[in-house]
Design an enzyme around this catalytic site. Structure first.
Site, PDB file in Angstrom:
ATOM      1  N   ASP A  41       0.812  -1.227   0.000  1.00 47.39           N
ATOM      2  CA  ASP A  41       0.000   0.000   0.000  1.00 47.39           C
ATOM      3  C   ASP A  41       0.846   1.279   0.000  1.00 47.39           C
ATOM      4  O   ASP A  41       0.521   2.246   0.684  1.00 47.39           O
ATOM      5  CB  ASP A  41      -0.952   0.017   1.198  1.00 47.39           C
TER       6      ASP A  41
ATOM      7  N   ASP B 277      -0.412  -4.577  -3.791  1.00 47.53           N
ATOM      8  CA  ASP B 277      -1.380  -3.491  -4.017  1.00 47.53           C
ATOM      9  C   ASP B 277      -0.736  -2.131  -3.743  1.00 47.53           C
ATOM     10  O   ASP B 277      -1.355  -1.258  -3.124  1.00 47.53           O
ATOM     11  CB  ASP B 277      -2.614  -3.670  -3.126  1.00 47.53           C
TER      12      ASP B 277
END
Length: 677
Positions: free
Chosen positions: A508, A531
């Protein structure tokens, strides 16, 4: 003679019983606020105090709508004792908890029973525990599912809490119970965060600050719905108490002064004259509220006003907006306060407040205020050879809501700080001396923040909330390491441009949010594990290096359903550390995720199938994943999952910078991505 004595006794009994009945029929809030201080030393007050103690839960708060003065049976008392550990339905709504704390303070001043003090302090601790990291408070804590999790200004809930905290930290003596120094310090922090939340949630209408809504989303801070008849709207009622609170602050900041001035302008603009609300008896014999014309009536304000143009509206339990009070059903028409005169008190006090602020500014400039040589060109140097030593100090000193760009030049160095560009600071530029040596770093992560499921969003090293932000020649790092979610950069702003920057982290790394936001990353380096580029904004990445540090997923878009574009990568290079050999281009965080790679060079770490559905097979149809004329060992169009796309030449022509970043912007912001370069 005997009959006279008997008559007197009977009369006294009648008076006593009548007074007791009147006290019982009084509303709980009236008993607290209307009784003289001496009354709180009476046996009657002590009896009510026992009820207050019984109703308080171990968590420190109280349920709402309890008439504490009503006598309790033995069975009811046993039931309340058994419920002490129950945390359901504990709230600050309808004055709950804050009014019980006021009662305990008043009775403690007359009867210094330690139980009253401890109960008050437990209530204060409950308020401190219930606060969100962003400074707001939910309606219920522990959280209750539904709209109750929103930041609630409804019925002055948050204003009531902050007024308690203010009285305590100002040591006014209004509350007879004084916490210890450590608690007062926590209270000060909570109060400051609460004011910050108020400033962040003041609604901008077409770029102009107005007022507040009854509820704001606890994540996005945007206006939010509550009950079916309480739709997202600007509130004439709740906004008044918020402004009165801001006006009570000593040495208010520029942001607070701007917030008050803007709200007062809005109150003047939205006041309704020439009408009053009356209750009349209808043909059915029932009272009915009606709007009556009266040229001499004092101004009123609607409880609900449209977000885009301030038009008052009314709602029944079906959630359908109506233009007039008469159009909604009897129950809601008469069972809800649709108009208010609350802002009248703000307007009454405003001129004196304004004169006081102006005189204080002339007589005594802000303590420790730095006199800037050039307020539009500020220098940060941790060695002391600039206007400020920290980046946040420079941002906090910048003018609020300026239309002229403020350039903050940052000298080489490693700045260990959590940086936030406030929503009231648009047109800010952070310009580093060099990408390699101008470094902003912090080490927050999901477990360290420990604020529940939404902890990820608070882990940022840099948070951008001010629109038209520009960043150049610097590095932003989250140094938590591979231990879970840890954001380096959180962009929650529109028209944010980053050029020649590096964003370093693991899971992230980069979060871009805002359904209507457009961002542009040019000539940047972005690295991470899982991600590490995620969010719902529309973003163009051009000429960037995207480096995977482990086997996982590059993107996790959450593009809104109606957005034409999501993440677009053009002329980017996808690289990887030596240990990363199985990397997906992306997976959908939300069903309508859109991610496209155009003319990108893909290393061999990119898996043949390219894309993943995140174990959500239905997203194969709703998401849009595509590529066009990419190169490298990782570009294998023939082996991609069959629900992904290879753009045609005609389709690829639509992916211009103008189409991606200029759509849905005003004429004044066209080609915004060129203006700061």
């Amino acid at each position: 003679m005997k009959s006279i004595k008997t008559s007197i006794i009977i009369a006294l009994l009648i008076v006593f019983n009548t007074n007791a009945q009147v006290q019982k029929e009084q509303k709980w809030v009236s008993i607290i606020r209307n009784n003289e201080s001496s009354w709180f030393a009476t046996n009657e007050a002590k009896a009510i105090a026992e009820n207050v103690l019984l109703y308080q839960r171990n968590i420190g708060g109280w349920p709402k709508n309890i008439q504490m003065q009503n006598p309790l049976t033995a069975d009811q008392k046993k039931q309340l004792i058994a419920q002490k550990s129950d945390t359901k339905e504990i709230t600050t709504d309808n004055g709950a908890t804050t009014q019980e704390m006021l009662f305990l303070s008043k009775i403690y001043a007359q009867i210094p029973d330690e139980r009253y003090k401890n109960a008050f302090l437990s209530g204060l601790n409950y308020l401190l525990e219930a606060q969100y990291e962003n400074g707001g408070w939910p309606q219920f804590y522990p959280l209750k599912k539904g709209y109750y999790t929103h930041i609630t200004y409804n019925d002055d809930s948050m204003a009531n809490i902050l007024n308690i905290l203010k009285q305590i930290i100002d040591k006014t003596g209004y509350y007879s119970i004084t916490p210890d120094d450590a608690t007062i310090k926590k209270t000060q922090i909570a109060f400051n965060k609460g004011i910050d939340c108020i400033l962040k949630t003041q609604y901008k209408q077409n770029g102009v600050l107005t007022a507040w809504c009854a509820q704001h989303d606890e994540i996005t801070l945007l206006p939010a719905n509550a009950r079916a008849f309480e739709l997202a709207s600007l509130s004439g009622q709740e906004s008044a108490k918020i402004v009165l609170l801001l006006m009570s602050l000593k040495n208010p900041s520029t942001e607070v002064i701007t917030a008050v001035n803007s709200a007062v302008v809005w109150f003047e603009k939205t006041k309704i004259t020439g009408i009053k609300i009356e209750s009349v008896i209808g043909e059915d014999g029932k009272p009915n509220r009606v709007v009556v014309k009266d040229s001499n009536a004092e101004p009123l304000w609607a409880r609900f006003m449209e977000l885009n143009d301030n038009t008052p509206f009314f709602c029944d339990r079906d959630g359908i907006k109506k233009a007039t009070l008469a159009e909604i059903g009897y129950e809601r028409r008469n069972g809800y306060a649709w108009y208010t005169n609350g802002p009248k008190e703000v307007l009454k006090k405003y001129e004196d407040w304004k004169k006081k602020i102006e005189s204080e500014t002339v007589a005594s400039p802000k303590k420790n205020q730095v006199t800037l040589k050039d307020e539009f060109n500020i220098v940060v140097d941790q060695k002391g050879n600039g206007d400020f030593k920290t980046i946040q100090e420079a941002i906090n000193a910048a003018k609020a809501y300026t239309s002229k760009r403020i350039n903050i030049f940052i000298k080489d160095g490693t700045y260990y700080e959590k940086v936030k560009i406030h929503a009231w600071n648009p047109n800010i530029s952070l310009i580093g001396e060099s990408r390699e040596k101008t470094i902003i770093t912090y080490d927050d992560n999901f477990n360290k923040i420990a604020l529940g499921r939404n902890s990820t969003f608070y882990t940022y090293t840099v948070l951008v909330e001010g629109d038209d932000f520009f960043c150049k020649n610097l590095t932003i790092k989250n140094t938590s390491g591979p231990i879970g979610q840890a954001v380096a950069l959180n962009v929650n702003a529109n028209r944010a441009l980053f050029t020649n920057c590096a964003f370093l982290g693991h899971q992230d790394t980069l979060y871009t949010s805002g359904e209507a936001s457009k961002n542009y990353f040019k000539d940047c380096y972005i690295e991470g594990t899982t991600d590490f580029i995620f969010g719902d904004a529309t973003v163009l990445f051009e000429n960037c290096v995207i480096n995977s540090k482990s086997d996982s997923y590059i993107t996790a878009a959450s593009t809104p359903k109606d957005n034409t574009y999501g993440y677009v990568f053009k002329n980017c290079k996808l690289t990887a550390d030596a240990n990363a050999t199985k990397v997906y281009l992306g997976r959908p965080w939300r069903p309508y995720a859109k991610t496209v790679f155009i003319n990108c060079e893909m290393g061999k770490q990119i898996l043949a199938e390219g894309w993943s559905v995140w174990s959500k097979s239905d997203t194969e149809m709703s998401s849009f994943y595509a590529e066009y004329k990419c190169t490298g060992e990782g570009f294998q169009p023939k082996t991609r999952v069959n629900w992904s796309h290879q753009l045609t030449d005609a389709e690829a022509k639509n992916y211009t910078i103008e189409n991606i970043l200029d759509s849905n912007v005003t004429s004044s912001t066209k080609q915004w991505y060129l203006k700061s370069m």
